[in-house]
Design an enzyme around this catalytic site. Structure first.
Site, PDB file in Angstrom:
ATOM      1  N   GLY A  28       0.412  -1.379  -0.115  1.00  0.00           N
ATOM      2  CA  GLY A  28      -0.033   0.485   0.269  1.00  0.00           C
ATOM      3  C   GLY A  28       0.494   1.302   0.192  1.00  0.00           C
ATOM      4  N   GLY A  32       6.430   1.337   2.537  1.00  0.00           N
ATOM      5  CA  GLY A  32       7.719   0.102   3.065  1.00  0.00           C
ATOM      6  C   GLY A  32       8.019  -0.224   1.675  1.00  0.00           C
ATOM      7  CB  SER A  34       9.706   2.684  -3.119  1.00  0.00           C
ATOM      8  OG  SER A  34       8.935   2.429  -3.835  1.00  0.00           O
ATOM      9  CB  ALA A  52      11.677   7.588 -13.318  1.00  0.00           C
ATOM     10  CG  HIS A  68      11.145   7.910  -3.690  1.00  0.00           C
ATOM     11  ND1 HIS A  68      10.811   6.085  -3.750  1.00  0.00           N
ATOM     12  CD2 HIS A  68       9.719   8.299  -3.094  1.00  0.00           C
ATOM     13  CE1 HIS A  68       9.678   5.994  -3.179  1.00  0.00           C
ATOM     14  NE2 HIS A  68       9.386   7.107  -2.722  1.00  0.00           N
ATOM     15  CD  GLU A  80      12.763  12.409 -15.964  1.00  0.00           C
ATOM     16  OE1 GLU A  80      11.560  12.706 -15.714  1.00  0.00           O
ATOM     17  OE2 GLU A  80      13.250  12.404 -14.527  1.00  0.00           O
TER      18      GLU A  80
END
Length: 190
Positions: A28, A32, A34, A52, A68, A80
């Site tokens: 969710g 934690g 990532s 990303a 991050h 990206e």
């Protein structure tokens, strides 16, 4: 045993972990997931590529992305790819390891762009299959909350559940992270 991310990038004393071809890390918001996924990637000792998918539309998202980046440190090559990570995955060499963060933002981007979701998903799964490097994908588990109040949000929740099922079926390792604690759903942790 999974160690927390090595932000300095030093391999001294590092335990090298072997990852399967595809790992899915679910959780969710603020679970934690990532940080856990980053730890898996760092522990391989390989060159790290970060795909990303987030697009920055406001100051809140800008701050989240900056946080991050700071947590990851500088030893990552960032690309990206808000809409087409499959194309990039096919070009990554086998001596690297990839973190795709995250499938949820990728799906949001697809829906907001009104792209053909079936075609986009096919391109993503093909890219995953054609990638020579191990890939870790982060994705949100969105099906545990209340039914959303509008049609787009309900469609998003439905599509996210289907995407997570598809990715989990393709993955060799699936982990659900709750309150920073990993729960193994499929495979074996390195």
């Amino acid at each position: 045993m999974i160690r927390s991310p090595n932000h300095s990038g030093s391999k001294k004393g590092a335990q090298i972990a072997m990852l399967p071809r595809l790992t899915l890390v679910l959780g969710g918001a603020a679970s934690g997931k990532s940080a856990f996924a980053e730890g898996l990637v760092v522990n391989t000792g390989r060159q790290r590529t970060y795909l990303a998918t987030a697009e920055i539309y406001d100051l809140e998202m800008q701050a989240k992305v900056a946080k991050h980046q700071e947590m990851r440190g500088k030893n990552w090559h960032t690309i990206e790819v808000p809409l087409d990570p499959g194309r990039v995955l096919a070009t990554i060499s086998g001596d690297q390891v990839v973190l795709l963060d995250c499938a949820t933002m990728w799906l949001s981007n697809q829906l907001l762009a009104e792209n053909d979701l079936e075609q986009a998903t096919l391109e993503l799964t093909r890219g995953l299959s054609n990638c020579d490097a191990p890939v870790v994908i982060v994705s949100n588990e969105t099906g545990l909350g209340i039914v959303p109040g509008n049609a787009l949000a309900r469609r998003f929740r439905q599509e996210q559940g289907l995407l997570n099922q598809l990715l989990a079926a393709q993955a060799d390792l699936v982990v659900n992270v709750i309150a920073g604690l990993p729960q193994l759903l499929k495979g074996t942790l390195p």
